[in-house]
Design an enzyme around this catalytic site. Structure first.
Site, short mmCIF file in Angstrom:
data_model
loop_
_atom_site.label_atom_id
_atom_site.label_comp_id
_atom_site.label_asym_id
_atom_site.label_seq_id
_atom_site.Cartn_x
_atom_site.Cartn_y
_atom_site.Cartn_z
N CYS A 1 -21.20 -52.41 -30.63
CA CYS A 1 -20.86 -50.98 -29.70
C CYS A 1 -20.00 -50.25 -30.51
O CYS A 1 -20.10 -48.84 -30.35
CB CYS A 1 -20.31 -51.44 -28.54
SG CYS A 1 -21.30 -52.69 -27.49
C1 BEZ Z 1 -21.61 -55.92 -29.90
O1 BEZ Z 1 -21.57 -54.77 -29.44
O2 BEZ Z 1 -21.29 -56.35 -30.97
C2 BEZ Z 1 -22.15 -57.14 -28.89
C3 BEZ Z 1 -21.82 -56.86 -27.29
C4 BEZ Z 1 -22.31 -57.84 -26.54
C5 BEZ Z 1 -23.13 -58.88 -27.32
C6 BEZ Z 1 -23.14 -59.03 -28.41
C7 BEZ Z 1 -22.86 -58.09 -29.28
#
Ligand code: BEZ
Length: 208
Positions: free
Chosen positions: A45
């Protein structure tokens, strides 16, 4: 309930990093991209939000506003924004919706319980000036999106909203386009003189 192509994009009020908004009023009769990400302070994210910030001028050029969302509260968004700038070199320059009670997430069916019952999936909605949904995309949490692809789709949507054309696989701005089947050969000769018929149903012409 799922929000599908051609549906009216549901309106909502929400708190954002740029203050409270009423979605349709904020959109102001233009194009918009509404996208969700699973959680603040997560690695993929963080890279995604920096990527969108880096492309903000490209969205602006297309008269398209961008707005993000997660189920985290506003104070979490506020603390996370420094990390986004530090890691990606791009400061957050578009609003992020805080949706801790999942009101907007539920309205747009952004929580898919069999993937996660606490976090939003990576949903994207492109919404036209008429407030109708023009594109939906759903990516899993583990796969960051290609935001250049969203710009390419916006170029196609904006072109096909003006002209009786469609765009072929992997089309990019400036490349040949397809005359839609609803246009007869006679009409096509008038509107797109010199078009090429590769097949009777596949007629191409330079981008108008
Ligand atoms: C991420 O943004 O890295 C992420 C968020 C939730 C689950 C897995 C990865």
């Amino acid at each position: 309930m799922a929000v599908r192509l051609g549906d009216n994009a549901p309106d909502f009020d929400a708190d954002t990093t740029e203050g409270p908004i009423s979605f349709h009023k904020w959109k102001d009769g233009g194009w918009a991209v509404l996208f969700s990400h699973p959680r603040d302070f997560t690695p993929v994210c963080t890279t995604e939000l920096g990527a969108v910030a880096a492309l903000k001028a490209e969205f602006d050029k297309r008269g398209t506003k961008v707005i993000g969302l997660s189920v985290d509260p506003l104070d979490s968004h506020a603390r996370w924004r420094d990390d986004i700038r530090d890691v990606t070199g791009h400061a957050l320059n578009f609003p992020l919706i805080a949706d801790p009670d999942r009101r907007v997430a539920d309205l747009y069916d952004m929580i898919h319980p069999n993937a996660s019952d606490t976090a939003t999936v990576r949903s994207v909605f492109i919404i036209g000036p008429d407030n109708k949904v023009k594109l939906t995309l759903t990516y899993p949490a583990s796969t960051g999106r290609n935001f250049q692809e969203l710009l390419r789709v916006i170029d196609s949507l904006q072109l096909t909203a003006k002209h009786a054309v469609a765009t072929p696989a992997d089309w990019k701005q400036g490349e040949d386009v397809i005359i839609v089947p609803a246009v007869s050969d006679e009409q096509a000769q008038q509107r797109f003189p010199g078009f090429t018929a590769k097949k009777p149903y596949l007629r191409v012409t330079p981008q108008p």
